[in-house]
Enzyme design. Structure first.
Site, PDB file in Angstrom:
ATOM      1  CG  ASP A  13      39.402 -17.641  28.153  1.00  0.00           C
ATOM      2  OD1 ASP A  13      38.570 -18.051  28.970  1.00  0.00           O
ATOM      3  OD2 ASP A  13      40.498 -17.149  28.469  1.00  0.00           O
ATOM      4  CD  GLU A  14      40.371 -22.786  23.957  1.00  0.00           C
ATOM      5  OE1 GLU A  14      39.383 -22.888  24.711  1.00  0.00           O
ATOM      6  OE2 GLU A  14      41.501 -23.237  24.232  1.00  0.00           O
ATOM      7  N   GLY A  15      35.788 -20.465  23.190  1.00  0.00           N
ATOM      8  CA  GLY A  15      34.381 -20.411  22.765  1.00  0.00           C
ATOM      9  C   GLY A  15      33.707 -21.777  22.867  1.00  0.00           C
ATOM     10  CE  LYS A  16      36.867 -24.604  26.985  1.00  0.00           C
ATOM     11  NZ  LYS A  16      37.687 -23.412  26.750  1.00  0.00           N
ATOM     12  N   GLY A  40      35.166 -20.289  32.879  1.00  0.00           N
ATOM     13  CA  GLY A  40      33.937 -19.529  32.657  1.00  0.00           C
ATOM     14  C   GLY A  40      33.562 -19.560  31.201  1.00  0.00           C
ATOM     15  CG  HIS A  41      32.030 -22.486  29.320  1.00  0.00           C
ATOM     16  ND1 HIS A  41      33.296 -22.567  28.814  1.00  0.00           N
ATOM     17  CD2 HIS A  41      31.781 -23.687  29.876  1.00  0.00           C
ATOM     18  CE1 HIS A  41      33.790 -23.764  29.070  1.00  0.00           C
ATOM     19  NE2 HIS A  41      32.894 -24.465  29.718  1.00  0.00           N
ATOM     20  CB  THR A  42      30.414 -15.773  27.624  1.00  0.00           C
ATOM     21  OG1 THR A  42      31.256 -15.300  28.662  1.00  0.00           O
ATOM     22  CG2 THR A  42      29.306 -14.763  27.383  1.00  0.00           C
ATOM     23  CD  GLN A 223      40.472 -24.515  33.476  1.00  0.00           C
ATOM     24  OE1 GLN A 223      40.313 -25.718  33.539  1.00  0.00           O
ATOM     25  NE2 GLN A 223      40.135 -23.726  34.469  1.00  0.00           N
ATOM     26  CB  THR A 298      34.106 -15.564  31.391  1.00  0.00           C
ATOM     27  OG1 THR A 298      34.242 -15.542  29.980  1.00  0.00           O
ATOM     28  CG2 THR A 298      32.640 -15.730  31.729  1.00  0.00           C
ATOM     29  NE  ARG A 302      43.211 -13.268  35.743  1.00  0.00           N
ATOM     30  CZ  ARG A 302      43.916 -14.325  36.134  1.00  0.00           C
ATOM     31  NH1 ARG A 302      45.081 -14.158  36.720  1.00  0.00           N
ATOM     32  NH2 ARG A 302      43.476 -15.545  35.937  1.00  0.00           N
ATOM     33  CG  LEU A 331      36.986 -16.180  10.126  1.00  0.00           C
ATOM     34  CD1 LEU A 331      38.383 -16.799  10.132  1.00  0.00           C
ATOM     35  CD2 LEU A 331      36.179 -16.751   8.973  1.00  0.00           C
TER      36      LEU A 331
END
Ligand code: GDP
Length: 427
Positions: A13-16, A40-42, A223, A298, A302, A331
């Site tokens: 969930d780091e924003g890949k 899941g990527h948003t 992941q 995503t 949860r 950031l």
């Protein structure tokens, strides 16, 4: 042109998705190489906001060929739904291809994922119950059914008959639930096969051809490194390798082809599901980060556990991936905080350590040793130039670079493509 791998450097969930969508504007091929629809990527871009589970985040760039690699396990129902939803919103998916070697998630995987989690009671792993772990277990046990098998109905029936017999014994005799019908599963998967056949290919040839034409290829991780089955917080891990090494195997290219390895880090830490997280904040600062950042999964919705940036874990992640550079995302979430902490070591049984222990029992006992830095308490989401960041924000980034020995290429200050600071060129 090179291959750039975009790798989750923490617990996912780091924003890949944002980073891949951004870099894909200049790429010709994007390959997703691991996981399943538990990831899941948003992605937020000029087309809108999208939640992708299986389709690579490069799908929004019209020149990009998107490949779901052999290292992914595919639930055909989820993939078809994702294709339909993108098409309904005007996104072209005709450049999507699926490796004929990718394993399929079958109905018994989903059933068994739930039944196994329930049988663990208080010791549940916190899986997404989408059948991903059981599908990878069957792949290794040589009990998998692959996308290529969908193209030949006889092969599909033969594999399914063999495998389903055994699964039904487990379902009925161990868990006391109803067996699955061979005919129903077969006819359902025949339908999926007809629908997905145009997408299924020998994708390593496509990759090689792109590389021979010197086109830019992106490997899209799912992941994060700390969920790797070997190096993560085992057994609270995922079932396929999210590391760059997993990228070679899961996409089908050699390590010598990869020239840049980008580790994507959030400016703080989050984790969803069970398992150790040394810097977790169970106080109002953790709540503030969660609400400000809307840290909810995503895929599952949860709430994510939130905490300070863990430089011990980040160094470990850098080491096992060989990152050539970092992307620091979110950031802007730290804009509100007067003081920031970064974990620079752990205290374990009265001793200071600076490595990430392999055992969950040891990690659970690790107390973070923090260094404090001043916050900047000013908005950053409009800033595009590194020099325009508040001095405290630049100090924070510089300290993360020092602690991880990894130079920062990009800094994200919002979900949109343009909310990105290009600190140092990637290539
Ligand atoms: P992924 O699986 O690594 O792609 O991460 P997720 O999609 O699960 O979660 C990342 C979330 O952060 C998404 O909602 C993104 O739109 C959002 N995001 C990415 N970069 C930034 C950023 O710099 N600031 C903010 N506020 N949100 C971001």
């Amino acid at each position: 042109m090179p291959v750039i791998a975009v790798i989750g450097a923490q617990w996912g969930d780091e924003g890949k998705g944002k980073v891949v969508d951004l870099l894909a504007q200049k790429a010709r091929v994007v390959v997703r190489f691991s996981g399943g629809d538990n990831a899941g990527h948003t992605v937020v871009n000029p087309y809108g906001e999208f939640r992708l589970h299986l389709i690579p985040s490069g799908i929004f760039s019209s020149q990009v060929v998107c490949i779901i690699g052999n290292g992914v396990v595919i639930n055909p129902a989820v993939l078809i739904d994702e294709i339909d939803q993108l098409n309904q919103r005007g996104v072209d998916t005709s450049r999507l291809f699926i490796s004929d070697r990718a394993n399929l998630v079958m109905p018994y995987h989903i059933l068994l994922d739930g039944l196994e989690e329930e049988s663990r009671a208080g010791k549940a792993l916190g899986t997404t119950r989408r059948g991903i772990g059981p599908a990878f277990a069957d792949k290794v046990a040589r009990l998998g059914i692959r996308t290529g098998d969908l193209l030949d109905k006889e092969v599909l029936m033969e594999r399914l008959r063999l495998i389903l017999d055994g699964k039904n014994i487990i379902l009925t005799k161990i868990y006391g639930v109803s067996p699955l019908s061979l005919d129903e599963v077969y006819s359902q998967y025949c339908q999926y096969g007809e629908r997905l056949a145009p997408y299924i290919r020998e994708t390593t040839i496509m990759l090689e051809e792109a590389l021979n034409r010197e086109e830019l290829v992106l490997l899209e991780g799912a992941q994060g490194a700390l969920l790797d089955p070997d190096f993560g917080t085992y057994p609270y891990t995922t079932s396929s390798s999210p590391l760059v090494g997993g990228g070679c195997v899961g996409a089908g290219l050699g390590p010598t082809r990869i020239s840049r390895i980008l580790g994507v880090f959030k400016a703080y830490c989050t984790r969803v599901g069970s398992g150790p997280m040394p810097t977790e904040l169970k106080d109002e600062t953790g709540d503030l980060i969660r609400e400000r950042a809307h840290e909810y999964g995503t895929t599952t919705g949860r709430p994510r556990r939130c905490g300070w940036f863990d430089a011990v874990a980040a160094r470990f992640s850098t080491r096992i991936n060989g990152f050539t550079g970092a992307v620091i995302t979110r950031l802007d979430i730290l804009d509100a905080l007067p003081r920031l902490k970064v974990c620079v070591g752990y205290e374990l049984d009265g001793k200071t350590i600076n490595y990430f222990p392999s055992s969950v029992a040891a990690l659970d006992k690790c107390q973070p040793i923090y260094e404090e830095l001043p916050g900047w308490q000013a908005p950053t989401n409009h800033i595009r130039d590194y020099e325009q960041l508040p001095v405290e924000a630049r100090q924070y980034i510089a300290r993360l670079e020092e602690l991880t020995s990894c130079p920062v290429n990009l800094i994200c200050v919002g979900p949109e493509r343009e909310q990105t600071i290009h600190k140092m060129p990637i290539l």
